[in-house]
Enzyme design. Structure first.
Site, PDB file in Angstrom:
ATOM      1  N   HIS A 118       0.814  -1.066  -0.201  1.00 17.81           N
ATOM      2  CA  HIS A 118       0.141  -0.130  -0.121  1.00 17.81           C
ATOM      3  C   HIS A 118       1.090   1.395  -0.435  1.00 17.81           C
ATOM      4  O   HIS A 118       0.277   1.987  -0.735  1.00 17.81           O
ATOM      5  CB  HIS A 118      -1.492   0.521   1.153  1.00 17.81           C
ATOM      6  CG  HIS A 118      -2.106  -0.639   0.680  1.00 17.81           C
ATOM      7  ND1 HIS A 118      -2.177  -2.065   1.519  1.00 17.81           N
ATOM      8  CD2 HIS A 118      -3.859  -0.187   1.065  1.00 17.81           C
ATOM      9  CE1 HIS A 118      -3.559  -2.499   0.567  1.00 17.81           C
ATOM     10  NE2 HIS A 118      -4.410  -1.629   0.370  1.00 17.81           N
ATOM     11  N   GLY A 119       2.086   1.517   0.365  1.00 20.84           N
ATOM     12  CA  GLY A 119       2.622   2.083   0.394  1.00 20.84           C
ATOM     13  C   GLY A 119       4.047   2.521   1.047  1.00 20.84           C
ATOM     14  O   GLY A 119       4.924   1.491   1.980  1.00 20.84           O
TER      15      GLY A 119
END
Lengths: 476, 317
Positions: free
Chosen positions: A324-325
């Site tokens: 996600h990041g």
């Protein structure tokens, strides 16, 4: 190009009309590939080069896997595909994270001045199409499907514009054949597509973007707000991110249906779940199943020892967080989910009797509470902000009147009431879908559903936030 | 298919209906900002002195004080964010529904000549008043999108956001104060919004720009219209906080340019840029806007000057 933009309003009818008019499937495919690249490169032309290169490599690698006679050669071509995709992903997404991590470590250990770099601009959808493409080559390697010989057909699978930028992450066995032989478009399909898109736009523009106005100021300066304000805003963020992402998926599904394609269901009302395990069966299904099938099972799944199984589950969630990041906050979010899924499994295993309705309700509160707290890590702008938030949660008093005062100082009553009303509409609608309250009524199709759609349409323009905010998952 | 078209038609018709309903409700609202807009652009109300300008006009001229000194009825039509083209639009829109005032005070800001005139500040607030043709045409000159805002209901609703909905719903509330100075005279007390900078750290090293031909032609249009309507036009410059005044490099040069334009067009000019209030930090909310106390003090001084200027009204002789 974004779905919630005027450019897309012109793009879609044009693409669809010409697609409809073209006489052969081959020409339709060429047209869709061309338009998908136009869609993707609308803002940055060089995005298309990266997409084209990875597509060609995977297409060729899959054919070589299929035609190779020895397991070593098959594995070599598979590795080429995986390394290419992961290198692109890691290169754009994680280089700065790793480099800056090394810089921080050396500063802490040796006192050297830092040599940090700026985060690189991540091509939109990189995380999605690399995974989709990798999944294809792995499926070919596992002999679950045959390699697609037609380069154009494969290019369409990777770049099909409704799901290119933010999923769902499709499987070739599901999407490939549909693209080759799209379903015939009927009036009912057209209407269903319209309803999906309307609900998707409503979730994105009326709910998610409106909630963002309330959420962003608090997470910009968390040290200025009390614990309860942060948690209440955190709950709004839970709804925001769900509506933002599932809104995109609904719009993508609706658009895809116009081209005779049914994308996989990506969301099954996860906010109605009564446990974490149930949540992960309903939330971002395409990504969860991807990690299950290509990472968890590859690590051994539940075929190894109990300890190894737990490790596999935890690592899968950890890497899912990292997907996600590129940030510690995302890793922490993934780790929290991994840990608590394991704890929940142990508790459920030891429980003998079947859930009754009251324990289901408690389970819902548990899920919403945990998801809200875990998502604070997801939303925090930095690890320092997360530390501030955690300190607040532990040390400050949880005073409702203080929280109400802070929220009221930030915004008038009207935006707050509006936000709560929209959240209520969302939950009531999803409960109605879940329990099928109205579907069996006599006038459902002729009266109830059209009335609801018309009301949604009106509300969309009355309360929608048309500030052209991009979708949250574009940053992944 | 027929049902689909029917339902789509119903939905569009309802959107249009709801927009009209929203605007009608806003017309009945007692929210001071919208009462002022209604009185300026829709209602018929006689006034002797009309004040036009930006937020500086809106918050610096207290009509009550000017009325008590001059004996004339005053309406402050200063609009936050208004630029020179919008000054002209305000005048023309006001005259659409009202008899000509005796005098128009045009508060010219030094930045009036450098604004991005393609945009209209806080444009959705004007949507409920586009039935005023002069307002509509004036806004259309500045921003062609107003054609879409007027005729495409979903587009206008999308732009209007929930603020207009909030105002419309509040029209049922009777406890909004419609006896405020804003409602009665159009005066808006300034509120600190941090745009100009705080009074101690303000550091402007820019130059006030030279007036462009486009903007000069807007000014010329105002002058011409006032002559046609036999309205005494008076240019006014109000005081900035002295730190901002002195940091604008060619401030005095620009003031002289406005004086020259006034002379050439035979327009009276009241230069209050050097008023004593500009030296007093306590009188300001920020470097460009007087607070209530400052506005009252300035208005009293200005009213005296205005009383003398009004005696020189050539249209009244």
């Amino acid at each position: 190009m974004q779905f919630n933009s005027l450019a897309f309003l012109g793009f879609l009818p044009l693409v669809w009309l010409i697609w409809k008019w073209l006489p052969t499937t081959e020409r339709k495919t060429m047209w869709l590939v061309l338009m998908s690249y136009v869609f993707y490169t609308w803002v940055q032309p060089w995005y298309g080069i990266l997409l084209l290169v990875t597509t060609l490599i995977d297409w060729y690698a899959a054919i070589r896997i299929d035609t190779s006679t020895t397991p070593q050669k098959r594995r070599t071509w598979l590795m080429l595909s995986i390394i290419t995709n992961l290198a692109c992903l890691a290169g754009f997404k994680y280089t700065a994270f790793l480099w800056n991590g090394i810089s921080d470590l050396m500063t802490a250990v040796q006192g050297t001045p830092d040599f940090k770099i700026q985060n690189w601009l991540i091509p939109a959808g990189l995380s999605f199409y690399t995974f989709q493409s990798m999944g294809y080559t792995i499926d070919v390697y596992r002999n679950q499907i045959s390699a697609e010989r037609n380069a154009l057909q494969f290019a369409l699978f990777v770049s099909f514009f409704p799901q290119l930028v933010a999923g769902p992450v499709e499987r070739y066995s599901h999407l490939g054949n549909q693209l080759r032989v799209p379903k015939a478009l009927t009036v009912e399909t057209f209407a269903a597509a319209g309803r999906l898109m309307l609900w998707g736009f409503f979730k994105k523009i009326a709910i998610a973007d409106r909630l963002a106005l309330l959420v962003d100021p608090v997470f910009e300066l968390p040290d200025q707000y009390s614990a309860l304000t942060i948690v209440l805003t955190g709950f709004m963020f839970v709804v925001q991110v769900y509506c933002d992402f599932s809104g995109y998926s609904d719009i993508a599904s609706g658009v895809a249906r116009l081209f005779g394609v049914e994308l996989m269901i990506n969301w099954k009302r996860p906010l109605l779940s009564c446990s974490l395990q149930e949540f992960w069966k309903r939330n971002h299904i395409s990504m969860t199943s991807w990690f299950r099938d290509y990472l968890y099972i590859s690590l051994g799944g539940n075929r190894r020892s109990a300890l190894r199984n737990r490790f596999n589950i935890f690592i899968t969630f950890l890497l899912s967080g990292l997907w996600h990041g590129a940030g510690l906050t995302f890793i922490i979010w993934g780790a929290l989910h991994g840990a608590f899924v394991l704890i929940e499994r142990e508790i459920m295993r030891r429980r003998k009797r079947i859930l009754n309705r009251w324990i289901s309700m408690a389970g819902w509160f548990w899920l919403i509470g945990f998801h809200t707290l875990a998502l604070l890590a997801f939303r925090a702008n930095s690890i320092q902000d997360l530390q501030i938030i955690v300190n607040k949660l532990i040390s400050t008093t949880w005073n409702p009147s203080v929280a109400f005062g802070e929220l009221h100082r930030l915004h008038d009553s009207f935006p707050l009431l509006l936000a709560l009303s929209l959240i209520l509409i969302l939950f009531v609608y999803e409960l109605a879908q879940e329990k099928q309250w109205l579907r069996n009524r006599t006038y459902y199709a002729s009266l109830i559903r059209p009335a609801f759609c018309i009301s949604l349409f009106l509300l969309l323009f009355l309360v929608g936030e048309f500030g052209n905010k991009s979708f949250i998952y574009f940053q992944f | 298919m027929r049902k689909l078209i029917l339902y789509s038609g119903i939905a569009l018709a309802l959107v249009w209906l709801i927009r009209e309903l929203e605007y009608r409700m806003i017309h009945h609202s007692n929210v001071p900002e919208f009462v002022k807009l209604r009185k300026t652009f829709l209602d018929s109300n006689s006034t002797d002195i009309l004040i036009i300008g930006s937020s500086r006009a809106a918050c610096q001229f207290n009509p009550e004080i000017i009325e008590s000194t001059t004996g004339y009825r005053v309406w402050n039509a200063g609009m936050t964010g208004a630029t020179l083209p919008f000054f002209r639009t305000t005048l023309e829109a006001y005259l659409e529904n009202n008899t000509s005032p005796k005098s128009v005070l045009l508060n010219i800001d030094l930045h009036s000549f450098n604004d991005n005139n393609d945009t209209v500040f806080d444009y959705p607030r004007y949507f409920p008043y586009l039935e005023n043709n002069a307002l509509y045409n004036g806004l259309l000159r500045q921003d062609p999108h107003f054609k879409l805002y007027k005729w495409i209901a979903p587009y206008a609703l999308a732009q209007g956001n929930t603020r207009l909905l909030n105002i419309a719903l509040r029209s049922f509330q009777m406890d909004d104060d419609c006896n405020s100075l804003t409602c009665r005279h159009g005066f808006e007390m300034s509120q600190y919004k941090g745009r100009i900078g705080d009074l101690d750290t303000i550091l402007y090293t820019t130059q006030a720009p030279a007036p462009s031909q486009t903007l000069l032609s807007e000014l010329d249009a105002i002058v011409t219209r006032c002559k046609q309507e036999k309205i005494q036009l008076i240019f006014v410059i109000t005081p900035l906080y002295k730190k901002l005044h002195t940091s604008l490099k060619n401030y005095n040069l620009r003031v002289e340019e406005i004086r020259r334009i006034a002379t050439q067009s035979h327009t009276q000019f009241i230069d209050c840029s050097g008023h004593e209030v500009s030296a007093n930090k306590q009188m300001y909310t920020d470097a460009a806007h007087l607070n209530r106390q400052g506005a009252d003090l300035f208005s009293q001084h200005f009213a005296d000057l205005l009383r003398e200027a009004l005696k020189q009204n050539s249209f009244a002789q």
